[in-house]
Design an enzyme around this catalytic site. Sequence first.
Site: not given
Length: 291
Positions: A62, A138, A156-157, A159
């Site tokens: 982070h 979304d 910050d997705s 995978d």
Amino acid sequence: MDLWFTEFHRDGAGITIKVKKTIFISRSKYQEIAIVDTYEFGKMLVIDGLVMLTEADEFIYHEMMAHPALVVHPRPDDVLIIGGGDGGTARETLRHQRVERLTMCEIDEMVIEACRRYFPTLSKRVIEDPRATILVEDAIKYVKGATGRFDVILVDSSDPVGPAKGLFSMEFFTDLRSALKEDGIVALQSESPFYHADIIIQIKDGLEKAGFRYVNFYWAHIPTYPGGVWCWAMASDVYHPVEDLGEGVKKREPHLFHRSPLRYYDLHVHRAAFTLPRYMKEFLKRCGKGE
Ligand code: SPD
């Protein structure tokens, strides 16, 4: 009976972690979410069988997700976090006093709720800080309607499987560039240089085709992620992540550098993180404009 969790990185390799107990497991509209307590790493968030974070090493991820872009940008007033429903990237972003407004756009409410309950050290800040707004939306649709709004966007997705797949496409990168102000910066989590060179190449290619002038990668070690080393991309039309790294931020955010609460990031780490190992430079050179 011993209980072990294994994340498979490929058919013949993975990471195995001994589990004390399962705390939470449920399937949301989008994905399977589990929280388990482990002997080595404390509580661990797992989405669709992949480790998203652990209490022991989340600080590295982070801090490196948030600070490099926020430090390079001279005025990060408006910040957007895409994904990041656990709150860890928001916690780090909100350490910057310069940030006036933080919007977090997370598609899966169950991630937000489960982390609010089981990872309060990550999620507390974003709930309590009046500068933060949480949207359950979304992000792919959201950024399309957000032209020219943000100084910094942090992707910050999870995978690139399930709902996060579209967050790795060139179309999305083009929309991200439009959602930035002219001198905006985007940073994106970019997977493992050892296991996912193909994804890193796709990200580089997509960001360059989206028109960004500078596209650079940086890395940090994260013990519970595939290969133990993780990457991020940083892209901007105006700021180079190392050449434009001034010391001015030390005056702007002195509390981050003097008796710092941070445990990984500082300006030395910043410069070092953009120095890439030779094998990575090699595969990046083979695509687009080179390193
Ligand atoms: N394989 C791990 C990829 C995780 C990237 N995002 C983690 C979210 C933590 N905020």
